[in-house]
Design a protein around this motif. Structure first.
Motif, PDB file in Angstrom:
ATOM      1  N   VAL A   1       3.419   3.099   4.873  1.00 13.87           N
ATOM      2  CA  VAL A   1       1.829   2.926   4.340  1.00 13.87           C
ATOM      3  C   VAL A   1       1.736   4.023   2.589  1.00 13.87           C
ATOM      4  O   VAL A   1       2.116   5.438   3.424  1.00 13.87           O
ATOM      5  CB  VAL A   1       0.997   3.102   4.937  1.00 13.87           C
ATOM      6  CG1 VAL A   1       0.501   2.484   6.357  1.00 13.87           C
ATOM      7  CG2 VAL A   1       1.077   4.894   6.432  1.00 13.87           C
TER       8      VAL A   1
ATOM      9  N   PHE B   1      -1.927  -8.899   4.387  1.00 11.15           N
ATOM     10  CA  PHE B   1      -0.453  -8.239   5.157  1.00 11.15           C
ATOM     11  C   PHE B   1       0.408  -8.719   6.326  1.00 11.15           C
ATOM     12  O   PHE B   1       1.354  -9.408   6.302  1.00 11.15           O
ATOM     13  CB  PHE B   1      -1.576  -7.278   5.671  1.00 11.15           C
ATOM     14  CG  PHE B   1      -2.071  -5.593   5.066  1.00 11.15           C
ATOM     15  CD1 PHE B   1      -1.571  -5.521   3.393  1.00 11.15           C
ATOM     16  CD2 PHE B   1      -2.620  -4.943   5.776  1.00 11.15           C
ATOM     17  CE1 PHE B   1      -1.211  -4.595   2.866  1.00 11.15           C
ATOM     18  CE2 PHE B   1      -3.459  -4.024   4.067  1.00 11.15           C
ATOM     19  CZ  PHE B   1      -2.662  -4.150   3.294  1.00 11.15           C
TER      20      PHE B   1
ATOM     21  N   MET C   1       6.940  -5.158  -0.881  1.00 13.46           N
ATOM     22  CA  MET C   1       5.852  -4.073  -0.315  1.00 13.46           C
ATOM     23  C   MET C   1       4.969  -5.296  -1.010  1.00 13.46           C
ATOM     24  O   MET C   1       5.233  -6.149  -1.926  1.00 13.46           O
ATOM     25  CB  MET C   1       6.427  -3.091  -1.177  1.00 13.46           C
ATOM     26  CG  MET C   1       5.041  -2.976  -1.986  1.00 13.46           C
ATOM     27  SD  MET C   1       3.851  -2.566  -3.245  1.00 13.46           S
ATOM     28  CE  MET C   1       5.016  -2.265  -4.788  1.00 13.46           C
TER      29      MET C   1
ATOM     30  N   ALA D   1      -2.899  -2.078   7.685  1.00 15.56           N
ATOM     31  CA  ALA D   1      -1.596  -2.568   7.252  1.00 15.56           C
ATOM     32  C   ALA D   1      -0.807  -2.368   8.709  1.00 15.56           C
ATOM     33  O   ALA D   1       0.201  -3.112   9.157  1.00 15.56           O
ATOM     34  CB  ALA D   1      -1.013  -1.889   5.850  1.00 15.56           C
TER      35      ALA D   1
ATOM     36  N   LEU E   1       8.237  -3.055   5.223  1.00 15.63           N
ATOM     37  CA  LEU E   1       7.606  -3.343   4.657  1.00 15.63           C
ATOM     38  C   LEU E   1       6.441  -2.278   4.092  1.00 15.63           C
ATOM     39  O   LEU E   1       5.844  -1.380   5.546  1.00 15.63           O
ATOM     40  CB  LEU E   1       6.474  -4.014   5.852  1.00 15.63           C
ATOM     41  CG  LEU E   1       6.986  -5.731   6.325  1.00 15.63           C
ATOM     42  CD1 LEU E   1       6.269  -6.131   7.027  1.00 15.63           C
ATOM     43  CD2 LEU E   1       6.762  -7.023   5.017  1.00 15.63           C
ATOM     44  N   SER E   2       6.333  -2.539   3.182  1.00 11.47           N
ATOM     45  CA  SER E   2       5.396  -1.206   2.260  1.00 11.47           C
ATOM     46  C   SER E   2       3.826  -1.686   2.541  1.00 11.47           C
ATOM     47  O   SER E   2       3.828  -3.149   0.959  1.00 11.47           O
ATOM     48  CB  SER E   2       6.371  -0.418   1.535  1.00 11.47           C
ATOM     49  OG  SER E   2       5.600   0.025   0.333  1.00 11.47           O
ATOM     50  N   MET E   3       3.127  -1.731   3.038  1.00  9.23           N
ATOM     51  CA  MET E   3       2.052  -1.584   2.458  1.00  9.23           C
ATOM     52  C   MET E   3       0.565  -1.260   2.742  1.00  9.23           C
ATOM     53  O   MET E   3       0.940  -0.769   4.161  1.00  9.23           O
ATOM     54  CB  MET E   3       1.670  -3.223   3.157  1.00  9.23           C
ATOM     55  CG  MET E   3       1.640  -4.069   4.820  1.00  9.23           C
ATOM     56  SD  MET E   3       1.621  -5.652   4.600  1.00  9.23           S
ATOM     57  CE  MET E   3       1.659  -5.677   7.346  1.00  9.23           C
TER      58      MET E   3
ATOM     59  N   ILE F   1       6.461   4.199  11.910  1.00 14.08           N
ATOM     60  CA  ILE F   1       4.761   4.012  11.260  1.00 14.08           C
ATOM     61  C   ILE F   1       5.398   5.380  10.098  1.00 14.08           C
ATOM     62  O   ILE F   1       5.154   6.414  10.546  1.00 14.08           O
ATOM     63  CB  ILE F   1       4.000   3.415  11.226  1.00 14.08           C
ATOM     64  CG1 ILE F   1       4.020   2.157  11.712  1.00 14.08           C
ATOM     65  CG2 ILE F   1       2.874   3.474   9.791  1.00 14.08           C
ATOM     66  CD1 ILE F   1       2.807   2.326  13.176  1.00 14.08           C
TER      67      ILE F   1
ATOM     68  N   TYR G   1      -5.170   1.234   5.157  1.00  8.83           N
ATOM     69  CA  TYR G   1      -3.595   1.951   5.674  1.00  8.83           C
ATOM     70  C   TYR G   1      -3.930   1.214   7.325  1.00  8.83           C
ATOM     71  O   TYR G   1      -3.088   0.796   8.354  1.00  8.83           O
ATOM     72  CB  TYR G   1      -3.671   2.730   5.762  1.00  8.83           C
ATOM     73  CG  TYR G   1      -4.308   4.205   6.350  1.00  8.83           C
ATOM     74  CD1 TYR G   1      -4.080   4.879   7.609  1.00  8.83           C
ATOM     75  CD2 TYR G   1      -5.359   4.636   5.616  1.00  8.83           C
ATOM     76  CE1 TYR G   1      -4.690   5.645   8.335  1.00  8.83           C
ATOM     77  CE2 TYR G   1      -5.925   5.473   6.387  1.00  8.83           C
ATOM     78  CZ  TYR G   1      -5.900   6.062   7.432  1.00  8.83           C
ATOM     79  OH  TYR G   1      -6.205   6.653   8.352  1.00  8.83           O
TER      80      TYR G   1
ATOM     81  N   ALA H   1       3.194  -2.884   8.989  1.00  3.54           N
ATOM     82  CA  ALA H   1       3.633  -1.664   8.112  1.00  3.54           C
ATOM     83  C   ALA H   1       4.458  -0.725   8.640  1.00  3.54           C
ATOM     84  O   ALA H   1       4.476  -0.800  10.030  1.00  3.54           O
ATOM     85  CB  ALA H   1       2.554  -1.265   7.247  1.00  3.54           C
TER      86      ALA H   1
END
Length: 230
Positions: free
Chosen positions: A221, A179, A163, A213, A202-204, A32, A210, A218
């Motif tokens: 973040v 998410f 995203m 996510a 995965l951009s979330m 991450i 965050y 994710a």
């Protein structure tokens, strides 16, 4: 803006929270990354957060980002996270390691054209409007698979993942569902074995959500205000 001395401290504390959350759900913290959103931030503050360990900076306006890139000597990865109009693509290609906000086939094709001119491969994410909010850009989930199949034929575009932005709400269940849906879409697409498409990213998750996510998978973040104004 917060006291400059607190910026590095804020970044490190957020990193620790991410690492702890990752371990709780059985994930590797190293999977991450924090994209530090620097759209309203001056060069001095950017240098402080880089010194604290930031490796990824996110900007949402092309002209502002290019000016900052010219002034910043530090080695970082630049992410374009704002809405991208087709007439601005030529200014973005080659200047950002990853474009988060590709929301149409037309935009992907324009990126292909400009990347081909420069002889490079541009990495992108597809923006998905999971929540269905009319105020948000992005592919609707039902159109995502056909879009991936079309984009797979582009030789100068590499689709790295998806995203999304969750609704701005205090309802954690709504955020979590958003998410979860994006993570599920990625799993489904990866399971289709589309030639040239394997999506690790995965951009979330932003300042308000965050950690949810991170719990839902994710890998990127996007955090700004919690670092610079927290």
């Amino acid at each position: 803006m917060n006291d400059l001395n607190l910026i590095g401290q804020n970044f490190k504390q957020i990193r620790q929270k991410i690492d702890l959350t990752a371990r709780k759900v059985g994930r590797l913290a190293d999977d991450i990354e924090i994209v530090v959103v620097t759209k309203t931030v001056d060069i001095e503050a950017m240098k402080i957060v880089i010194k604290a360990g930031a490796k990824h900076l996110g900007e949402n306006k092309v002209q502002d980002a290019v000016k900052k890139q010219a002034r910043l000597d530090e080695e970082v990865n630049w992410h374009f996270i704002g809405h991208l109009q087709t007439n601005k693509v030529k200014h973005v290609i080659g200047k950002f390691q990853l474009i988060h906000s590709v929301d149409s086939i037309r935009l992907a094709q324009k990126i292909e054209q400009e990347a081909e001119k420069r002889g490079i491969i541009q990495k992108i994410l597809l923006e998905v409007n999971v929540s269905g909010e009319t105020s948000k850009y992005g592919f609707v989930p039902a159109d995502l698979m056909p879009a991936c199949e079309q984009i797979s034929s582009l030789k100068h575009v590499r689709l790295e993942g998806l995203m999304t932005m969750a609704p701005f709400t205090d309802d954690r269940a709504v955020i979590r569902s958003c998410f979860q849906s994006l993570a599920s879409l990625r799993t489904t697409i990866n399971g289709q074995s589309i030639a040239g498409i394997q999506m690790p990213t995965l951009s979330m998750g932003m300042t308000n959500d965050y950690l949810i996510a991170v719990e839902q998978g994710a890998t990127l973040v996007r955090i700004g205000s919690a670092i610079f104004h927290g």
